[in-house]
Design a protein around this motif. Sequence first.
Motif, PDB file in Angstrom:
ATOM      1  N   HIS A   1       2.637  -5.018  -3.410  1.00  0.00           N
ATOM      2  CA  HIS A   1       1.381  -4.277  -3.416  1.00  0.00           C
ATOM      3  C   HIS A   1       1.301  -3.265  -4.553  1.00  0.00           C
TER       4      HIS A   1
ATOM      5  N   SER B   1      -7.625   0.375  -4.142  1.00  0.00           N
ATOM      6  CA  SER B   1      -6.652   0.185  -5.212  1.00  0.00           C
ATOM      7  C   SER B   1      -6.711   1.412  -6.118  1.00  0.00           C
TER       8      SER B   1
ATOM      9  N   GLU C   1      -2.001  -1.603  -5.280  1.00  0.00           N
ATOM     10  CA  GLU C   1      -2.830  -2.612  -4.618  1.00  0.00           C
ATOM     11  C   GLU C   1      -3.436  -3.605  -5.616  1.00  0.00           C
TER      12      GLU C   1
END
Length: 533
Positions: A146, A170, A186
């Motif tokens: 991630h 993100s 992200e």
Amino acid sequence: MSTADALLTGAVLRTLDPARPESESADVAVKDGTIVAVGPDAADWRGPATVVHDLAGATLTPGLVDGHMHPVLGATSFTGVDLSGCRDVTALRAALAGAVREAGRGEWISGFGLDHNTFAGQPISNTLIEDVLEGLPAVLVLYDGHSALASDAALRAAGIDGPRDFASRSEIVCDPAGRPTGLLLEDGAVRLVQRLIPIPDLAQRRSKVRELLHAMAATGLTGGHVMDLNGDALELVSGLEELPLRLRFAPWAMPGEIDGQIDELIAQHGTSGRRWSIDAVKFFIDGTVEGGTAWLEHADCHGQSKDSFWRDPAEYTRAVHRLDAAGIQSATHAIGDAGVRHALDTIAGAPGRGRAGAVRHRIEHIETLPYEQIKRFAELGVAASMQPTHTAYTKADHSDEWSQRVGAERAARAWCCRDLRDSGATLVLGSDWPIAHFDPRQVLATARLRRLPGTDTAPVLPGQALTGLMALEGMTSHAAYATGQEHRAGRIAPGHRADLTAFAVDPVTAAPDELADAPIRLTMLDGTVTHGN
């Protein structure tokens, strides 16, 4: 009477069949990919063309299924230098220096498996590695998948010079002056740079995935619940012939133009080929604890992990309800306690809730969970999908990055596998490969040990250990039930698929450390041997 294609003899059976739950020595007859007889009657199916597999005392179980994996994404995106062995920044710098020496001029450096604990709590920044990269563009994916650390050259190539807004949470992490540190959190942020890395052509990537799947079959795996189908993955999988694993895909639904995505995913649902199908949809309600993107009831020690991956979590709920109305399963990545609670609340309000044949939704990972939420899994019929080997990133004394961020109270209720099982919940076990090794023997052993087999580290919350039978059920009968396939898979019984795994030891009673290294005598899929003699 017709004759069997294959007859398995000399094995001790762990059938996982409620009609004959005790282990026993018995034969199994297979025809047209289906088990047709178990026990004394199986010998009657032997004919001149029947292939006989003498298992010589091995323990035969239903075929093992990895309940959460990424074989296509992992094989094609987690490439370059394996950084999983780097225990500190000095080791990381040495590994990157070696990669630079082998690289051509201007070549991209890629790496994967980088542990957050490598940085010993200090901020993750490319200033720690920039000099050893000698100006080359580099993208290092952290072990959680991630987040990534990008070099200055990689940031420039992607046109990243400051923060940006994303539909999801993100983030391009920046210093107080607004300059990117290189840490990308992200998918929205990571993809900006990762998409620039040159990749092999489709044929080469197919070959790599095929090789990986055969390696998985050699460890006893017969199937997997694949939690992605990104980019040209559908085209890649469609070109693979005679897969050695049965793959069940769940494409992603991400924040953004969600209605259009759901329309497309509903239309795509049920697409299938030989031994693969699209059967569910994957959501992310949050990110990771180490990245500060989990969704916790109370902020972590850095004041982070306070929000959903979705800027409006109601959009996630609406998307799941649309799928539920269409009879499609959702699988939600939920790490933090608030994320798990919201996912359960969403399922509780689904339009098909309580009806006959209601969709069996599932929640993935469940790293920290308040005990009052545990009983809801069984009450709502939600499958808990967990990965025992993830405990390797934590320590019993809570000195690791994950535990430090969530705090002692939440670390004390981490990966509560046994509490979920004891509550009556369906518990599916998997590896989350490439986040952890795909070998199911390690998954089964770690579920019982609460530490990696073959190590002398202290177990993490040993009271949450599973029994040997519970662990085996997590990769067989519970995995089948979670996908609505309990009448066709997950047990050794007439009418069920001939997906079978033969262990040199009994996976239920053997010592976990012994099980982790025990040979797999045979792996069979649809009655065809994919590994062994």
